[in-house]
Enzyme design. Structure first.
Site, PDB file in Angstrom:
ATOM      1  CD  GLN A  20      -2.796  -1.211   0.046  1.00  0.00           C
ATOM      2  OE1 GLN A  20      -3.414  -0.209  -0.303  1.00  0.00           O
ATOM      3  NE2 GLN A  20      -2.868  -2.347  -0.611  1.00  0.00           N
ATOM      4  CB  CYS A  21      -0.063   4.689  -0.974  1.00  0.00           C
ATOM      5  SG  CYS A  21       0.625   6.318  -1.203  1.00  0.00           S
ATOM      6  N   PRO A  22       2.675   4.452   1.017  1.00  0.00           N
ATOM      7  CG  PRO A  22       4.376   5.698   2.092  1.00  0.00           C
ATOM      8  CD  PRO A  22       3.113   4.890   2.359  1.00  0.00           C
TER       9      PRO A  22
ATOM     10  CG  ASP B 195      -1.510   1.814  -3.583  1.00  0.00           C
ATOM     11  OD1 ASP B 195      -2.664   1.745  -3.097  1.00  0.00           O
ATOM     12  OD2 ASP B 195      -0.807   2.831  -3.520  1.00  0.00           O
TER      13      ASP B 195
ATOM     14  CG  ASP C 165       1.556   8.288  -5.101  1.00  0.00           C
ATOM     15  OD1 ASP C 165       0.916   9.352  -5.266  1.00  0.00           O
ATOM     16  OD2 ASP C 165       1.307   7.477  -4.184  1.00  0.00           O
TER      17      ASP C 165
END
Length: 75
Positions: free
Chosen positions: A12-14, A39, A45
């Site tokens: 998952q982010c980041p 993700d 991103d």
């Protein structure tokens, strides 16, 4: 054909972005990195980071919820 592959699927982010940065830091200029991520934030991103960096986004695609990026390491 890429020089290295990074499978960030399930992260998952980041984390996909952070792992991408770390991998690029260990690569030589001109080498290509393939990043796989699931993700959805990665689609935003990773290209945004690359625009601000010395690295180049060669291609990006999405298929069945998996995002694929090919990045050329900058000098």
């Amino acid at each position: 054909m890429v020089d290295r592959s990074l499978d960030a699927s399930g992260l998952q982010c980041p984390m996909p972005l952070l792992k991408t940065k770390l991998e690029l830091n260990s690569m030589a200029p001109g080498e290509e990195l393939e990043v796989l991520a699931t993700d959805a934030g990665s689609a935003r991103d990773i290209p945004a980071f690359l625009q601000l960096s010395r690295h180049t986004l060669i291609s990006s695609s999405e298929s069945a919820g998996q995002f694929r990026f090919v990045i050329k390491c900058g000098g």
